[in-house]
Design an enzyme around this catalytic site. Structure first.
Site, mmCIF file in Angstrom:
data_model
loop_
_atom_site.group_PDB
_atom_site.id
_atom_site.type_symbol
_atom_site.label_atom_id
_atom_site.label_comp_id
_atom_site.label_asym_id
_atom_site.label_seq_id
_atom_site.Cartn_x
_atom_site.Cartn_y
_atom_site.Cartn_z
ATOM 1 N N HIS A 259 2.642 -2.932 -8.183
ATOM 2 C CA HIS A 259 1.504 -3.410 -7.401
ATOM 3 C C HIS A 259 1.394 -4.909 -7.610
ATOM 4 O O HIS A 259 1.636 -5.395 -8.710
ATOM 5 C CB HIS A 259 0.212 -2.723 -7.865
ATOM 6 C CG HIS A 259 -0.908 -2.870 -6.912
ATOM 7 N ND1 HIS A 259 -1.711 -3.984 -6.864
ATOM 8 C CD2 HIS A 259 -1.356 -2.036 -5.927
ATOM 9 C CE1 HIS A 259 -2.603 -3.830 -5.906
ATOM 10 N NE2 HIS A 259 -2.417 -2.664 -5.318
ATOM 11 N N ASP A 313 -0.548 5.390 -4.278
ATOM 12 C CA ASP A 313 0.245 6.185 -3.343
ATOM 13 C C ASP A 313 1.148 7.218 -4.013
ATOM 14 O O ASP A 313 1.704 8.076 -3.328
ATOM 15 C CB ASP A 313 1.125 5.255 -2.490
ATOM 16 C CG ASP A 313 0.362 4.677 -1.319
ATOM 17 O OD1 ASP A 313 -0.662 5.262 -0.958
ATOM 18 O OD2 ASP A 313 0.792 3.645 -0.772
HETATM 19 N N1 ACO Z 1 10.585 0.037 -8.373
HETATM 20 C C1 ACO Z 1 11.467 -0.724 -9.046
HETATM 21 N N2 ACO Z 1 11.318 -2.054 -9.270
HETATM 22 C C2 ACO Z 1 10.216 -2.616 -8.801
HETATM 23 C C3 ACO Z 1 9.233 -1.892 -8.116
HETATM 24 C C4 ACO Z 1 9.452 -0.512 -7.903
HETATM 25 N N3 ACO Z 1 8.571 0.238 -7.238
HETATM 26 N N4 ACO Z 1 8.243 -2.719 -7.752
HETATM 27 C C5 ACO Z 1 8.601 -3.939 -8.200
HETATM 28 N N5 ACO Z 1 9.773 -3.869 -8.832
HETATM 29 C C6 ACO Z 1 10.503 -4.975 -9.426
HETATM 30 C C7 ACO Z 1 11.145 -5.848 -8.351
HETATM 31 O O1 ACO Z 1 12.413 -5.356 -7.989
HETATM 32 C C8 ACO Z 1 11.175 -7.190 -8.998
HETATM 33 O O2 ACO Z 1 12.287 -7.217 -9.884
HETATM 34 P P1 ACO Z 1 13.091 -8.566 -10.153
HETATM 35 O O3 ACO Z 1 12.096 -9.492 -10.814
HETATM 36 O O4 ACO Z 1 14.175 -8.134 -11.053
HETATM 37 O O5 ACO Z 1 13.536 -9.060 -8.820
HETATM 38 C C9 ACO Z 1 9.911 -7.204 -9.850
HETATM 39 O O6 ACO Z 1 9.574 -5.838 -10.089
HETATM 40 C C10 ACO Z 1 8.746 -7.881 -9.180
HETATM 41 O O7 ACO Z 1 8.651 -7.370 -7.860
HETATM 42 P P2 ACO Z 1 7.917 -8.148 -6.688
HETATM 43 O O8 ACO Z 1 8.327 -7.574 -5.393
HETATM 44 O O9 ACO Z 1 8.083 -9.616 -6.891
HETATM 45 O O10 ACO Z 1 6.440 -7.825 -7.016
HETATM 46 P P3 ACO Z 1 5.314 -7.773 -5.955
HETATM 47 O O11 ACO Z 1 4.036 -7.979 -6.665
HETATM 48 O O12 ACO Z 1 5.576 -8.676 -4.817
HETATM 49 O O13 ACO Z 1 5.460 -6.256 -5.446
HETATM 50 C C11 ACO Z 1 5.078 -4.226 -4.368
HETATM 51 C C12 ACO Z 1 4.462 -5.379 -5.170
HETATM 52 C C13 ACO Z 1 5.551 -4.745 -3.023
HETATM 53 C C14 ACO Z 1 3.975 -3.199 -4.139
HETATM 54 C C15 ACO Z 1 6.248 -3.608 -5.148
HETATM 55 O O14 ACO Z 1 5.851 -3.190 -6.414
HETATM 56 C C16 ACO Z 1 6.914 -2.449 -4.382
HETATM 57 O O15 ACO Z 1 7.725 -2.700 -3.501
HETATM 58 N N6 ACO Z 1 6.542 -1.163 -4.710
HETATM 59 C C17 ACO Z 1 7.077 -0.041 -4.023
HETATM 60 C C18 ACO Z 1 6.300 0.184 -2.718
HETATM 61 C C19 ACO Z 1 4.908 0.731 -2.977
HETATM 62 O O16 ACO Z 1 4.716 1.645 -3.756
HETATM 63 N N7 ACO Z 1 3.933 0.149 -2.259
HETATM 64 C C20 ACO Z 1 2.550 0.547 -2.363
HETATM 65 C C21 ACO Z 1 1.747 -0.505 -3.081
HETATM 66 S S1 ACO Z 1 0.099 0.037 -3.330
HETATM 67 C C22 ACO Z 1 -0.647 -0.161 -1.851
HETATM 68 O O17 ACO Z 1 -0.282 -0.956 -1.036
HETATM 69 C C23 ACO Z 1 -1.809 0.696 -1.585
#
Ligand code: ACO
Length: 377
Positions: A259, A313
């Protein structure tokens, strides 16, 4: 000097708010000062919507009047049903977006952005949203839409319009809690989109339509559907480790984890975790919960030190699945819960407005010579 770029507007404060407080390190969420745990356990969606719109908890009489108004506003114009019929082959989120947009043609307050009118429109959109989703779902099956039943509460009436059968009390409460948990969440991507629309002094219907469009993406509201797809593909708990390893080793993400703001467990997740387990046991399908638990407690444990925990979620999809709700309706349920939050964000934006208009640092070529088309090779 090159400007500092805040990619994805991460950690940027856009404004002050009295809507919700989120402590991402602690995993704490308050709506209008009230803890989400108290609201999920002790309140109802209708009461939470009142709280969001008016800023304080209602008295018994205020809640009664408010609920009566919601119930009285559920019917949508026949013309909107006709529009939904025309787009019945579309994804339910596209139908909801289209339906909300079409409602603007029939709303007497559409161009009035005063607080009173925005609340009136927010009430109508909250009340009519489930009718749009229900009608579209029936139409796409070749069935007649089910008219809303004013004797049912918001959650119960929605399930009734989907299945032409009123849910039992337990199922009704399950969806009621789910709506509460999704009702508001600060400047998340879809609320930000809605605020950008409001900041041009455009109307609430346009803002909510935008919110729906933003929410649709799998990195926002689409995750619940993806999580359940994953659980179905995993099939059995013993397959979970290898399945997730394949995704993670190829740079993919496990949906329902991570998140932008929460670096601890999303406080909303616990309410759905407990309910997913209980529902799985009740309907004799406990293995979905076992698969999800295995992913959470075995596969994703190393990610906790990076602040990646389950989000709202992760367990939601399994609940909808066990309630026999088709998977393409999962995001629409999130959207229906979030209409009050989008409304509140727009109310705040209108109240102390400044056009939202960030900058982009130009990184392309400069001052190129324009070559007439007949001379280009
Ligand atoms: N699984 C594995 N790795 C992850 C995940 C995940 N679900 N989420 C983040 N990471 C990792 C990224 O790959 C990244 O790794 P890196 O630094 O090696 O490149 C690091 O964590 C940071 O990720 P970012 O995308 O920069 O973090 P951000 O805050 O932008 O991401 C997001 C938030 C988009 C929700 C992300 O966690 C994600 O894609 N999750 C999966 C989709 C999801 O569940 N969305 C629902 C969110 S809740 C909502 O909207 C109600």
């Amino acid at each position: 000097m090159a400007p500092e770029i805040f990619k994805g507007l991460k950690d940027v404060y856009l404004d002050t708010t009295k809507s919700s407080f989120i402590d991402g390190q602690e995993g704490k969420l308050l709506y209008r000062g009230y803890n989400i745990h108290d609201l999920a356990e002790k309140s109802t969606f209708e009461e939470v919507v009142y709280l969001l719109f008016y800023g304080s908890l209602p008295t018994q009489q205020q809640l009664q009047d408010f609920d009566d108004t919601l119930r009285a506003n559920r019917r949508i114009p026949d013309e909107v049903i006709q529009v939904l019929d025309l787009v019945k082959a579309s994804h339910p989120m596209d139908a909801l977006r289209t339906g909300i947009s079409a409602l603007a043609a029939f709303d007497p307050d559409v161009n009035d952005n005063s607080e009173e009118a925005t609340i009136r429109k927010g009430i109508r959109l909250t009340a009519m949203g489930p009718t749009i989703v229900g009608a579209h779902h029936r139409l796409r099956q070749g069935l007649e839409p089910v008219a809303p039943d004013p004797n049912l509460n918001h959650a119960g009436n929605f399930l009734y319009m989907l299945f032409n059968e009123a849910p039992d009390e337990e199922t009704n409460k399950l969806l009621d809690v789910d709506f509460i948990l999704h009702a508001e969440h600060g400047a998340n991507a879809s609320a930000f989109g809605a605020r950008v629309v409001a900041s041009t002094l455009s109307d609430l219907h346009s803002a909510v339509t935008t919110g729906i469009g933003v929410l649709k993406g799998p990195w926002h509201g689409g995750a619940a559907e993806e999580v359940m797809k994953m659980a179905l593909e995993i099939g059995q708990p013993e397959n979970a480790a290898e399945y997730c390893r394949n995704i993670l080793d190829s740079g993919g993400r496990i949906m329902g984890f991570g998140h932008r703001v929460y670096k601890a467990e999303d406080p909303r997740a616990r309410h759905l975790r407990d309910r997913s387990r209980a529902l799985g046991d009740k309907v004799g399908q406990p293995h979905w919960f076992k698969i999800l638990t295995y992913v959470e407690e075995e596969v994703m444990v190393p990610y906790r030190s990076r602040g990646i925990f389950v989000n709202v979620d992760f367990f939601a999809g399994s609940i909808y699945y066990l309630l026999n709700i088709p998977d393409d309706l999962f995001i629409s349920i999130f959207a229906l819960g979030r209409i009050p939050g989008w409304t509140l964000q727009c109310m705040e934006q209108y109240d102390d407005n400044m056009l939202i208009r960030p900058l982009l640092e130009y990184a392309g070529e400069m001052d190129l010579e324009f070559v007439p088309i007949e001379q280009r090779t």
